[in-house]
Design an enzyme around this catalytic site. Structure first.
Site, PDB file in Angstrom:
ATOM      1  N   ASP A 169       0.759  -1.229   0.046  1.00  0.00           N
ATOM      2  CA  ASP A 169      -0.148   0.026   0.025  1.00  0.00           C
ATOM      3  C   ASP A 169       0.936   1.169   0.130  1.00  0.00           C
ATOM      4  O   ASP A 169       2.217   1.129   0.407  1.00  0.00           O
ATOM      5  CB  ASP A 169      -0.868  -0.014   1.036  1.00  0.00           C
ATOM      6  N   SER A 170       0.278   2.386  -0.463  1.00  0.00           N
ATOM      7  CA  SER A 170       1.043   3.651  -0.208  1.00  0.00           C
ATOM      8  C   SER A 170       1.572   4.072   1.263  1.00  0.00           C
ATOM      9  O   SER A 170       2.415   4.495   1.451  1.00  0.00           O
ATOM     10  CB  SER A 170       0.385   4.746  -0.860  1.00  0.00           C
TER      11      SER A 170
ATOM     12  N   CYS B 250     -11.137   3.130  -0.353  1.00  0.00           N
ATOM     13  CA  CYS B 250      -9.624   3.503   0.098  1.00  0.00           C
ATOM     14  C   CYS B 250      -9.114   2.628   1.308  1.00  0.00           C
ATOM     15  O   CYS B 250     -10.046   2.612   2.295  1.00  0.00           O
ATOM     16  CB  CYS B 250      -9.392   5.062   0.049  1.00  0.00           C
TER      17      CYS B 250
ATOM     18  N   GLU C 212      -2.669   8.507   8.248  1.00  0.00           N
ATOM     19  CA  GLU C 212      -0.968   8.273   8.442  1.00  0.00           C
ATOM     20  C   GLU C 212      -0.209   9.177   9.724  1.00  0.00           C
ATOM     21  O   GLU C 212       0.678   8.713  10.288  1.00  0.00           O
ATOM     22  CB  GLU C 212      -0.204   8.994   7.166  1.00  0.00           C
TER      23      GLU C 212
ATOM     24  N   CYS D  13      -4.236  -1.297  -2.186  1.00  0.00           N
ATOM     25  CA  CYS D  13      -4.160   0.154  -2.470  1.00  0.00           C
ATOM     26  C   CYS D  13      -5.222   0.228  -3.536  1.00  0.00           C
ATOM     27  O   CYS D  13      -4.876  -0.219  -4.797  1.00  0.00           O
ATOM     28  CB  CYS D  13      -3.072   0.754  -2.837  1.00  0.00           C
TER      29      CYS D  13
ATOM     30  N   HIS E 215      -7.244   3.297   3.593  1.00  0.00           N
ATOM     31  CA  HIS E 215      -6.920   4.234   4.616  1.00  0.00           C
ATOM     32  C   HIS E 215      -8.325   4.286   5.448  1.00  0.00           C
ATOM     33  O   HIS E 215      -8.442   4.716   6.639  1.00  0.00           O
ATOM     34  CB  HIS E 215      -6.289   5.177   4.338  1.00  0.00           C
TER      35      HIS E 215
HETATM   36  N1  DGL Z   1      -4.666   3.361   0.543  1.00  0.00           N
HETATM   37  C1  DGL Z   1      -4.736   3.755  -0.720  1.00  0.00           C
HETATM   38  C2  DGL Z   1      -6.172   3.371  -1.569  1.00  0.00           C
HETATM   39  O1  DGL Z   1      -6.626   2.320  -0.934  1.00  0.00           O
HETATM   40  C3  DGL Z   1      -4.567   5.256  -1.058  1.00  0.00           C
HETATM   41  C4  DGL Z   1      -4.032   6.200  -0.156  1.00  0.00           C
HETATM   42  C5  DGL Z   1      -3.103   7.352  -0.582  1.00  0.00           C
HETATM   43  O2  DGL Z   1      -3.788   8.245  -1.229  1.00  0.00           O
HETATM   44  O3  DGL Z   1      -2.082   7.099  -0.850  1.00  0.00           O
HETATM   45  O4  DGL Z   1      -6.475   3.904  -2.262  1.00  0.00           O
END
Ligand code: DGL
Length: 264
Positions: free
Chosen positions: A9-10, A184, A152, A72, A186
């Protein structure tokens, strides 16, 4: 013998996917790659995201991953085709669970709100998915980029988080919706705050279970709920995480995500 499975993931959103994987595949070994140097992806260019995704997935393969889950939605939206075409291990992507919402609705009128990053919301992949499901008229999209930064920074249920969510969701008449899709990874950290704000008619849906089910079926893995000590190595943008304070932060995040898992 267990397999070595990479999860990328990012940042720390994909821990929600790792958490789901650990609950079903505890006898396997995991490598978790968080690209913390480059997070957030959701507001970067497609070229940048493509490069970051290749760097991460190649790193995982070089370190022994026999399959990779792109945990992600943003990286999947931009890079999944190219990753699969150029790399030799099975690569499981992740897309907003619009299909799950669609399958759950027995009534054509049921409405879905998808929240995701700007790149996912504006990308062709999500539009195609919605068109293919014939769900254009009953699906709305909303980008919530600030949630990635909040997550984050381990800011999960502060007043600022709640005000941001309230303000953004006030753009919609929520009484008309039946599903909120977390597009997402996150966003899983905020299920409790979302639940507080959403009327009870709206169910929260995420794609974690579906993604791990796909991993299990593509690799032909056996599900085991044995409560083994998780075997996971964590990497931040290619460096193994050894610092105790960071490992503790990851543990706290996983504990929070485990609590969030029950909220729907
Ligand atoms: N966790 C990521 C997703 O599922 C993206 C978060 C980011 O913007 O880096 O899209």
């Amino acid at each position: 013998m267990g397999m070595k499975i990479g999860i990328f993931d990012s940042g720390l959103g994909g821990l929600s996917v790792l958490n789901e994987a650990l609950s079903k595949l505890s006898e396997h070994e995991f490598l978790y790659y968080a690209d913390v140097k480059n997070v957030p992806y959701g507001q970067k260019s497609r070229d940048e995201i493509l490069k970051f995704s290749f760097d991460a997935v190649k790193f995982l393969i070089e370190n022994g991953a026999e399959a990779v889950v792109v945990a992600c939605n943003t990286a999947t939206s931009v890079a999944i085709k190219e990753l699969r075409a150029n790399l030799s291990v099975p690569i499981i992507g992740m897309e907003p669970a619009v299909k799950k919402a669609h399958d759950l609705s027995c009534d054509d009128a049921l409405k879905t709100l998808v929240i995701a990053t700007p790149v996912t919301v504006n990308g062709a992949k999500l539009k195609e998915l919605i068109t293919n499901l014939n769900a254009k008229d009953k699906t709305e999209l909303l980008a919530l980029p600030r949630l990635v930064n909040f997550a984050e920074n381990s800011e999960f249920d502060s007043q600022s988080v709640k005000s941001y969510l309230k303000e953004e969701l006030a753009k919609f008449d929520l009484s008309k919706f039946d599903f909120l899709v977390l597009g997402c990874t996150h966003f899983n950290y905020f299920k409790d705050s979302l639940r507080e704000i959403l009327p009870s008619n709206v169910s929260i849906i995420d794609g974690n279970e579906g993604t791990i089910k796909r991993l299990i079926s593509e690799l032909g893995l056996a599900v085991s709920n044995a409560n083994l000590t998780p075997n996971v190595k964590f990497f931040y943008s290619g460096e193994e995480v050894c610092e105790q304070s960071e490992l503790e932060k990851i543990s706290r995040n996983l504990a929070r995500l485990e609590k969030m898992r029950a909220i729907s």
